[in-house]
Design an enzyme around this catalytic site. Structure first.
Site: not given
Ligand code: NAP
Length: 263
Positions: A154, A167
């Site tokens: 990130s 975070y």
């Molecule tokens: P999200 O929409 O909240 O989805 C998170 C995913 O991770 C879901 O499939 C969730 O499963 C799974 N998950 C959470 N905890 C877990 C665990 N302990 N074991 C296995 N699976 C787990 O998040 P996102 O925005 O797509 O983010 C994905 C990644 O990108 C993360 O690492 C986040 O930090 C990073 N990121 C996001 C952004 C952003 O702006 N969105 C920016 C930079 C980086 P369930 O559905 O079963 O809960």
């Protein structure tokens, strides 16, 4: 038919889902890991199969419920992949969590810090360790293979947000995973890369939509829009298709230019 297998953690929703669908569309078999959202994972699976069919590929897609912070769950993921496919070509470390509540740096709890470190750092670190050892063995028995490990970190790896220090700390620590494993695995022909997304429209950012809408309108990023899971997925695909054959340990920013210093 491509019989290669990609394991995507946290693929039931958001960025992971986008990556799974994009890889399925290109003919990879996909392993959709999720923690609790079974229905969402089933939907991802259906969309993966549909995307593959529409582009003329016949693939397999499987969901595996597992909490990546739990050692026995990580073991179970790999056992499922071995049993079902007998191979693993791509690991995408995508699963991650934000703090349940954003709290000021001077008030935030140790409990939240521990949880974020377990899920965002320890989980990917030891899952990568286990996958890397298996990838080494597979590469030895078939040197034509081209395994890859891609970690989604990130912009928070280097950007201070004082209302979610836990975070930021976890993503900064996660960013060391790529130089470490890239250095260790380069001689084995295993490519290790990091993708640093900026502000991406998913459930994780849904609660701060208005705030980020305003920031983007006010010039937060040179490209004045939210990122999408597909923006990240297309970058993952480029790596997995061997578009960077003499690069290792690279960080690719997928952030609309957020990282650029401007004057
Ligand atoms: P999200 O929409 O909240 O989805 C998170 C995913 O991770 C879901 O499939 C969730 O499963 C799974 N998950 C959470 N905890 C877990 C665990 N302990 N074991 C296995 N699976 C787990 O998040 P996102 O925005 O797509 O983010 C994905 C990644 O990108 C993360 O690492 C986040 O930090 C990073 N990121 C996001 C952004 C952003 O702006 N969105 C920016 C930079 C980086 P369930 O559905 O079963 O809960």
């Amino acid at each position: 038919m491509n019989n290669e297998v990609a394991l995507i953690t946290g693929a039931s929703r958001g960025i992971g889902k986008g990556i799974a669908i994009a890889m399925a569309r290109e003919g990879w078999n996909v392993v959709i890991n999720f923690r609790g959202a079974k229905k969402a994972a089933e939907e991802t699976k259906a969309e993966c199969l549909q995307a593959a069919r529409q582009s003329g590929h016949q693939i397999e897609a499987v969901e595996v419920q597992a909490d990546i912070s739990c050692p026995t769950d990580r073991k179970r993921i790999l056992e499922s992949v071995r049993e079902r496919f007998g191979r693993l070509d791509i690991l995408i470390n995508n699963a991650g969590i934000a703090p349940k509540e954003r709290a000021d740096l001077l008030e935030a709890s140790e409990e939240s810090f521990d949880l974020l470190m377990q899920v965002n750092v320890k989980g990917p670190y030891f899952l990568t360790q286990a996958c890397a050892k298996w990838m080494q063995d597979q590469k030895k028995s078939d040197p034509t293979r081209s395994p890859k490990i891609v970690t989604i970190s990130s912009i928070s790896a280097y950007t201070a947000s004082v209302n979610r220090g836990d975070y930021c700390m976890s993503k900064a620590a996660l960013s060391m995973l790529t130089p470490l494993f890239a250095s260790r695995l380069a001689e084995d022909g295993i490519g290790v890369f990091e993708i640093r997304p900026g502000v991406i429209a998913t459930d994780m950012t849904a609660g701060v939509k208005e705030k980020y809408d305003h920031l983007i309108e006010s010039g937060l990023t040179p490209m004045p829009r939210w990122g999408t899971p597909d923006d990240v997925a297309r970058t993952v695909l480029a790596i997995c298709k061997d578009s960077f054959p003499f690069s290792v340990g690279e960080v690719i920013n997928v952030d609309g230019g957020f990282h650029l210093r401007r004057l």
